[in-house]
Design a protein around this motif. Structure first.
Motif, PDB file in Angstrom:
ATOM      1  N   ARG B 128       1.278  -1.230  -0.125  1.00  0.00           N
ATOM      2  CA  ARG B 128      -0.062  -0.056  -0.267  1.00  0.00           C
ATOM      3  C   ARG B 128       0.710   0.965   0.008  1.00  0.00           C
ATOM      4  O   ARG B 128       1.805   1.626   0.291  1.00  0.00           O
ATOM      5  CB  ARG B 128      -1.146   0.121   1.427  1.00  0.00           C
ATOM      6  CG  ARG B 128      -0.358   0.288   2.604  1.00  0.00           C
ATOM      7  CD  ARG B 128      -1.700   0.047   3.305  1.00  0.00           C
ATOM      8  NE  ARG B 128      -2.732   1.175   3.427  1.00  0.00           N
ATOM      9  CZ  ARG B 128      -2.734   2.398   4.055  1.00  0.00           C
ATOM     10  NH1 ARG B 128      -1.143   2.856   4.603  1.00  0.00           N
ATOM     11  NH2 ARG B 128      -3.263   3.645   4.312  1.00  0.00           N
ATOM     12  N   ALA B 137       5.161   0.513   0.776  1.00  0.00           N
ATOM     13  CA  ALA B 137       5.313  -0.925   2.466  1.00  0.00           C
ATOM     14  C   ALA B 137       4.117  -1.452   1.536  1.00  0.00           C
ATOM     15  O   ALA B 137       3.208  -2.032   1.105  1.00  0.00           O
ATOM     16  CB  ALA B 137       5.188   0.310   3.419  1.00  0.00           C
ATOM     17  N   LYS B 138       4.854  -2.458   2.479  1.00  0.00           N
ATOM     18  CA  LYS B 138       4.115  -4.192   2.229  1.00  0.00           C
ATOM     19  C   LYS B 138       3.489  -4.079   3.833  1.00  0.00           C
ATOM     20  O   LYS B 138       4.104  -3.348   5.046  1.00  0.00           O
ATOM     21  CB  LYS B 138       5.349  -4.897   2.435  1.00  0.00           C
ATOM     22  CG  LYS B 138       6.145  -5.580   2.010  1.00  0.00           C
ATOM     23  CD  LYS B 138       5.669  -6.597   0.908  1.00  0.00           C
ATOM     24  CE  LYS B 138       6.319  -6.982  -0.564  1.00  0.00           C
ATOM     25  NZ  LYS B 138       5.806  -5.769  -1.360  1.00  0.00           N
ATOM     26  N   VAL B 139       1.930  -4.547   3.413  1.00  0.00           N
ATOM     27  CA  VAL B 139       1.216  -4.504   5.211  1.00  0.00           C
ATOM     28  C   VAL B 139       0.556  -6.059   5.219  1.00  0.00           C
ATOM     29  O   VAL B 139       0.700  -7.009   4.634  1.00  0.00           O
ATOM     30  CB  VAL B 139       0.102  -3.437   4.833  1.00  0.00           C
ATOM     31  CG1 VAL B 139      -0.510  -4.554   3.839  1.00  0.00           C
ATOM     32  CG2 VAL B 139      -0.020  -3.362   5.953  1.00  0.00           C
ATOM     33  N   GLU B 140       0.924  -6.560   6.563  1.00  0.00           N
ATOM     34  CA  GLU B 140       0.427  -7.737   7.409  1.00  0.00           C
ATOM     35  C   GLU B 140      -0.912  -7.795   7.775  1.00  0.00           C
ATOM     36  O   GLU B 140      -0.380  -6.387   9.106  1.00  0.00           O
ATOM     37  CB  GLU B 140       0.910  -8.637   7.916  1.00  0.00           C
ATOM     38  CG  GLU B 140       2.544  -9.284   6.600  1.00  0.00           C
ATOM     39  CD  GLU B 140       4.023  -9.876   8.008  1.00  0.00           C
ATOM     40  OE1 GLU B 140       3.345 -10.724   8.563  1.00  0.00           O
ATOM     41  OE2 GLU B 140       4.735  -8.974   7.712  1.00  0.00           O
ATOM     42  N   ILE B 141      -1.796  -8.300   7.976  1.00  0.00           N
ATOM     43  CA  ILE B 141      -2.808  -8.218   9.055  1.00  0.00           C
ATOM     44  C   ILE B 141      -2.350  -9.461  10.434  1.00  0.00           C
ATOM     45  O   ILE B 141      -1.972 -10.452  10.340  1.00  0.00           O
ATOM     46  CB  ILE B 141      -4.123  -8.019   9.018  1.00  0.00           C
ATOM     47  CG1 ILE B 141      -3.923  -7.081   7.730  1.00  0.00           C
ATOM     48  CG2 ILE B 141      -5.593  -7.946   9.866  1.00  0.00           C
ATOM     49  CD1 ILE B 141      -5.241  -7.095   6.833  1.00  0.00           C
TER      50      ILE B 141
END
Lengths: 262, 320
Positions: B128, B137-141
């Protein structure tokens, strides 16, 4: 009437962003911090209400780094009565931020009649905190608000959606309103206001004081990077009227044959 | 294979494009769709074609008009009933307002406005933009499931090779309870055109437009090529255009196939909001304007002469 205004401190819009060496966030050393531009509309709206209802009390709350509390001082210089800072990193995720704000509001012992925020913070652009906070407090919320009328407990709010279309909401306080540009014109802090702000109370909490723990983390970022640079395009001179037709024909032709977008 | 629900908004008889983009990208997973109210046949077929197994239409009194509270209560019911791992929506006016509240009702995490994503096994990994696209950036939940994701319109694109799903349509009665903030009235915007965030072509004007009346020449160009008209912050702050038309870090972030910047110098906060456009055309009298560093096709010239010529030339091309 108890009004809470939630604000964030963000890098200035002219900031050139650089990822830090570990790629976990951006380099923040030489950044100029400002109050999130949308939050200025929230602060202004609280002060417009206070001007009409002098008994109203305005508390500004911010979650973020403690190195610089300029945004809270600015809000108090504009006219807010008191401030709360919850010390945390400037890139705390939305869920933890909303939970911290909820904890801080509850700690004041005051029942919120109105909570005002900006519609989004221009650093992480998540647009989550207003709705999350309202949900956690069991309150209704209206976001992207460009029109605000308060009569007694009755609110008429105008929310902007796609294409400049406006949705009109009628509801009663308590509620949360997330403000957009166009709602009002934020005032500048006056010199007497700045002097007065120095004496206004600023309470500081840690995340643990307001009930937020590491287990509340919901979002993890990695690999911050700059977007790829485009290769240089074609630049054509058309200052001379004689060349204009030719250049326009060429560009339109390229949009069809080379770029294939028309 | 993750079990996924896609909240689909409707646009008349059709499913909104962003929901179909998401479905196409999720091909290979077990994916259902959910709509509010009656779902038209055309929309159901579109969802099925892009891979939807089930299409649920949630019905209740209190759902006639939009409210975050009512929609969230309705969606929560179907999510809990069917135990989804992930719930997706487009990052639209409704998606942006509704999904944080919905995620909050379940104490779950949400990734906002991703522009791309993949699954490593059952694990979502998104990309996002932050700072309006100045960086990514890469995003993890983390935390309990389901996990919520909103996706920027036009970012994924349609999957032409999507495998169709069964598209079994079911009406579901839900109970939404008490709603405090609900839309009472809608005042249509002046423009019938697509919103900037969904537009395929955008024509934008900057400070060099000089006044609001001059936007007429941009509207004429936009009408010929089916574009939506935007503006820079300088033009909005000078009162030439409303804030709803502003592109940039304090306005809208856009990614159309074609962006035509007219008399916009290219402040860093404007470039952030439009740099992901597929093709950029810039018209400016200053050959050193920063906008030219992002333009695929730069025209150094006076927009008041160039834009009408462009309009005429596009008319020629498109009428052929």
């Amino acid at each position: 009437m108890n009004i809470f205004v939630c604000i964030k401190q963000v890098p200035d819009t002219e900031t050139k962003v650089t990822p830090n060496s570990s790629g976990t966030y951006i380099e923040t050393n030489s950044i100029k911090w400002i109050m999130n531009p949308y939050d200025e509309f929230a602060v202004e709206q609280s002060l417009l209400i206070k001007a009409a209802k002098p008994e109203a009390n305005v508390t500004v709350i911010r979650v973020g780094g403690s190195k610089d509390t300029e945004a809270l001082r600015t809000a108090m210089a504009m006219g807010a009565d008191e401030a709360i800072l919850i010390e945390a990193s400037d890139n705390l995720d939305s869920y933890m931020t909303a939970k911290a704000l909820k904890g801080a509001i509850e700690k004041t012992g005051k029942k919120p009649d109105l909570i005002l925020t900006g519609k989004q913070a221009i650093d992480d652009d998540c647009l989550q905190v207003p709705q999350l906070l309202a949900q956690m407090l069991g309150l209704p919320s209206v976001s992207v608000v460009v029109g605000f009328e308060l009569a007694g407990n009755d609110l008429t709010l105008r929310r902007e959606i796609e294409g400049g279309t406006i949705e009109i909401y009628k509801l009663q306080s308590p509620c949360l309103v997330a403000c957009n540009k166009g709602l009002n014109t934020p005032r500048y802090a006056s010199l007497p206001g700045i002097m007065k702000a120095k004496k206004k109370p600023l309470t500081t909490y840690k995340l643990s004081d307001v009930g937020v723990a590491d287990a509340d983390m919901r979002i993890k970022y990695s690999a911050f990077s700059l977007p790829p640079e485009k290769p240089a395009g074609k630049k054509m001179d058309a200052m001379d009227a004689a060349k204009q037709n030719e250049v326009v024909k060429k560009v339109v032709g390229l949009l069809r044959t080379e770029a294939k977008v028309i | 294979m993750a079990k996924i629900l896609v909240f689909t908004e409707l646009n008349g008889e059709h499913a909104k494009g962003v929901a179909l983009e998401i479905l196409g990208k999720l091909n290979g997973h077990n994916v259902d769709c959910v709509c509010i109210g009656k779902t038209p046949k055309t929309a159901i077929e579109e969802m099925a074609k892009n891979g939807a197994s089930n299409v649920f239409s949630l019905q209740s009194t209190g759902l006639q008009n939009y409210s975050a509270e009512g929609y969230a209560a309705a969606l929560k019911e179907i999510i809990q009933k069917n135990n989804y791992d992930y719930v997706f929506a487009g990052s639209t006016s409704v998606g942006k307002d509704l999904f944080p509240r919905l995620a909050g009702t379940l104490n779950c995490g949400m990734a906002s406005e991703v522009t791309n994503f993949l699954f490593e096994g059952d694990k979502f990994l998104g990309t996002r933009p932050l700072f309006a696209g100045k960086c990514y950036a890469k995003v993890e939940i983390l935390g309990p499931k389901p996990h919520f994701v909103t996706v920027r319109p036009n970012a994924l694109g349609m999957n032409a090779a999507a495998k169709a799903g069964t598209g079994a349509a079911t009406d579901v009665s839900v109970n939404v309870g008490d709603i405090k903030a609900i839309v009472k009235e809608v005042v249509k915007g002046a423009s019938e055109k697509l919103d900037l965030t969904e537009a395929n072509i955008i024509v934008s004007g900057g400070r060099a437009m000089k006044n609001a009346e001059n936007f007429k020449i941009l509207n004429e160009l936009a009408d010929v090529i089916g574009a939506t008209v935007g503006a820079s912050r300088a033009a909005v702050d000078s009162g030439f255009a409303p804030h709803s038309m502003q592109v940039g870090q304090t306005g809208k972030t856009v990614s159309p196939a074609l962006y035509i910047a007219c008399g916009i110098s290219g402040a860093i906060q404007h470039l952030a909001g439009m740099r992901t456009s597929k093709v950029i055309v810039a018209i400016n009298t200053d050959p050193d304007a920063p906008i030219f560093t992002k333009a695929d096709y730069g025209i150094v010239g006076d927009l008041f002469q160039i834009v009408p010529l462009l309009t005429a030339e596009f008319k020629n091309l498109l009428l052929k």
